[in-house]
Design a protein around this motif. Structure first.
Motif, mmCIF file in Angstrom:
data_model
loop_
_atom_site.group_PDB
_atom_site.id
_atom_site.type_symbol
_atom_site.label_atom_id
_atom_site.label_comp_id
_atom_site.label_asym_id
_atom_site.label_seq_id
_atom_site.Cartn_x
_atom_site.Cartn_y
_atom_site.Cartn_z
ATOM 1 N N ARG A 153 0.863 -1.175 0.000
ATOM 2 C CA ARG A 153 0.000 0.000 0.000
ATOM 3 C C ARG A 153 0.904 1.231 0.000
ATOM 4 N NH1 ARG A 153 -5.144 -1.373 0.413
ATOM 5 N NH2 ARG A 153 -5.626 -3.441 1.245
ATOM 6 N N SER A 154 0.533 2.232 -0.767
ATOM 7 C CA SER A 154 1.421 3.375 -0.972
ATOM 8 C C SER A 154 1.692 4.142 0.319
ATOM 9 C CB SER A 154 0.837 4.313 -2.029
ATOM 10 O OG SER A 154 -0.425 4.808 -1.617
ATOM 11 N N GLU A 155 0.704 4.176 1.224
ATOM 12 C CA GLU A 155 0.938 4.901 2.480
ATOM 13 C C GLU A 155 2.019 4.235 3.316
ATOM 14 O OE1 GLU A 155 -2.948 2.491 3.053
ATOM 15 O OE2 GLU A 155 -1.953 3.657 1.490
ATOM 16 N N LEU A 156 2.185 2.924 3.161
ATOM 17 C CA LEU A 156 3.266 2.223 3.854
ATOM 18 C C LEU A 156 4.608 2.601 3.252
ATOM 19 C CD1 LEU A 156 4.425 0.049 5.766
ATOM 20 C CD2 LEU A 156 3.922 -1.635 3.977
ATOM 21 N N VAL A 157 4.691 2.616 1.926
ATOM 22 C CA VAL A 157 5.942 2.968 1.255
ATOM 23 C C VAL A 157 6.358 4.394 1.600
ATOM 24 C CG1 VAL A 157 6.986 3.364 -1.010
ATOM 25 C CG2 VAL A 157 5.581 1.331 -0.616
ATOM 26 N N ALA A 158 5.376 5.288 1.758
ATOM 27 C CA ALA A 158 5.692 6.680 2.091
ATOM 28 C C ALA A 158 6.365 6.798 3.446
ATOM 29 C CB ALA A 158 4.419 7.517 2.058
ATOM 30 N N ASP A 159 6.125 5.840 4.339
ATOM 31 C CA ASP A 159 6.712 5.892 5.678
ATOM 32 C C ASP A 159 8.102 5.277 5.737
ATOM 33 O OD1 ASP A 159 4.585 7.165 6.872
ATOM 34 O OD2 ASP A 159 3.523 5.300 7.328
ATOM 35 N N MET A 160 8.510 4.568 4.674
ATOM 36 C CA MET A 160 9.800 3.890 4.690
ATOM 37 C C MET A 160 10.801 4.668 3.846
ATOM 38 S SD MET A 160 8.849 -0.175 4.477
ATOM 39 C CE MET A 160 8.196 -0.062 2.812
ATOM 40 N N HIS A 161 11.963 4.944 4.416
ATOM 41 C CA HIS A 161 13.020 5.645 3.707
ATOM 42 C C HIS A 161 14.184 4.677 3.505
ATOM 43 C CE1 HIS A 161 11.073 9.598 4.123
ATOM 44 N NE2 HIS A 161 10.699 9.153 5.315
ATOM 45 N N LEU A 162 14.574 4.494 2.251
ATOM 46 C CA LEU A 162 15.585 3.501 1.918
ATOM 47 C C LEU A 162 16.949 4.151 1.766
ATOM 48 C CD1 LEU A 162 13.664 1.357 -0.728
ATOM 49 C CD2 LEU A 162 13.797 1.047 1.740
ATOM 50 N N TYR A 163 17.954 3.523 2.361
ATOM 51 C CA TYR A 163 19.339 3.953 2.236
ATOM 52 C C TYR A 163 20.207 2.710 2.086
ATOM 53 C CZ TYR A 163 17.364 8.196 4.276
ATOM 54 O OH TYR A 163 16.584 9.289 4.532
ATOM 55 N N GLY A 164 21.427 2.924 1.603
ATOM 56 C CA GLY A 164 22.365 1.803 1.499
ATOM 57 C C GLY A 164 21.820 0.718 0.596
ATOM 58 N N GLU A 165 21.699 -0.507 1.133
ATOM 59 C CA GLU A 165 21.158 -1.643 0.386
ATOM 60 C C GLU A 165 20.036 -2.294 1.187
ATOM 61 O OE1 GLU A 165 24.110 -4.349 -1.005
ATOM 62 O OE2 GLU A 165 25.398 -2.780 -1.796
ATOM 63 N N LEU A 166 19.131 -1.472 1.687
ATOM 64 C CA LEU A 166 18.081 -1.970 2.572
ATOM 65 C C LEU A 166 16.868 -2.518 1.826
ATOM 66 C CD1 LEU A 166 18.047 0.714 5.426
ATOM 67 C CD2 LEU A 166 19.168 -1.511 5.397
#
Length: 336
Positions: free
Chosen positions: A180-193
């Protein structure tokens, strides 16, 4: 809004808004020029019977094999296709993050561009997501990869990740997932996560499940993964573990270790002082004296790191307006 598939597909009712596409399919691309035409057609075939609007976002991660030129040609003749070209090869996590940032759908699907993931499984993931989950992860139950260099390290990594993070799914490495897009909005990706997305989603309070999906042997090009990534996976796993346990309270780990080191150093210092005063023994050349000093200095440093971590945590949350909690639902009494 309620939509249904044909008789051979599960029913889908995503309750999506009228603005923007219903689904965003995000595909990181790196030197997959042979796979791109078949991939575009396969995704279109998988979604044509759902009556859901969609966009296909191909994120080119610095390809050098003609993928860029082919994507430009395909965008000109394919209405649903969008292409994002990164300036150089950054890696799968930044490419996936770029796709997330440009996605406009309420549901986001991710899969690899090498055709090992089967786009025909997308409707199945959508139907499972509609049961109330926030993330549905694919499980390559019958994986078509080399046993020694891919399957064995993957099984060990999945077991280790599940033990440490507490999110026990069979296949963290499967790129075929529905969010769900609202979940993706809460996750910030860095490195190789990117391989830890289920664990990051769990930190955000997501409801997670998995489904067995098909997996095909690679037909074109060569794999970008190998045993060399094992060390990086372990380091990233430690990062995710810390984020899960101590993201909002770093003093609880650094301060605790610092206090233990200070107490141990003081204990050794008092012991050596007692030996010196009570028995007149020389303590200047004793290793315990050096250990006592090192423990005291280490304890002060760890405690200071904990304080700095607390300040950085507050800056992180306040500067981005990120709350330290997530609300799933709020209800109130309504007068008739």
């Amino acid at each position: 809004m309620s939509n249904s598939l044909s008789s051979h597909s599960p029913e889908i009712s995503l309750n999506l808004p009228l603005l923007g596409p219903d689904i965003s399919v995000v595909v990181p691309i790196y030197n997959e020029v042979e796979s791109i035409p078949r991939l575009i057609d396969a995704i279109a075939d998988s979604l044509k019977d759902t009556n859901l609007s969609y966009e296909l976002i191909c994120v080119d991660d610095g390809s050098t094999d003609g993928s860029v030129e082919l994507l430009r040609e395909k965008v000109a003749i394919t209405p649903h296709l969008r292409a994002i070209f990164l300036r150089r090869n950054y890696g799968q996590t930044p490419a996936m993050s770029a796709g997330f940032n440009h996605a406009r759908g309420r549901i986001i699907i991710t899969l690899d561009g090498d055709l090992q993931n089967d786009p025909a499984d997308i409707p199945m993931l959508l139907a499972k997501l509609d049961e109330g989950y926030d993330l549905v992860s694919g499980w390559r139950k019958k994986r078509q990869d080399a046993a020694l260099t891919r399957l064995l390290p993957s099984k060990i990594a999945n077991w280790l990740i599940g033990k440490i993070t507490g999110v026990k799914i069979h296949d963290y490495g499967c790129s075929l997932k529905a969010y769900r897009s609202e979940l993706v909005a809460d996750m910030h990706l860095y490195g190789e996560l990117h391989r830890f997305l289920p664990a990051l989603a769990f930190i955000e309070g997501a409801r997670i499940t998995e489904l067995p999906v098909r997996h095909h042997a690679r037909q074109y090009g060569k794999s970008k993964y190998g045993l060399g990534r094992t060390f990086r996976v372990v380091l990233d796993l430690l990062t995710v573990f810390f984020m899960k346990k101590f993201l909002t309270r770093p003093m609880h780990v650094f301060g605790f270790l610092g206090i233990l080191a200070i107490l141990a150093g003081l204990f050794l210092g008092f012991y050596l002082t007692f030996v010196k005063l009570a028995f007149g023994e020389n303590i200047g050349d004793r290793p315990l004296l050096i250990l006592s000093v090192v423990l005291l200095l280490t304890g002060v440093q760890l405690f200071s790191i904990g304080l700095l971590g607390e300040l950085l945590m507050r800056t992180y949350h306040e500067s981005q307006g990120r709350p330290i909690y997530r609300v799933r639902e709020a209800i109130e009494h309504k007068e008739k």
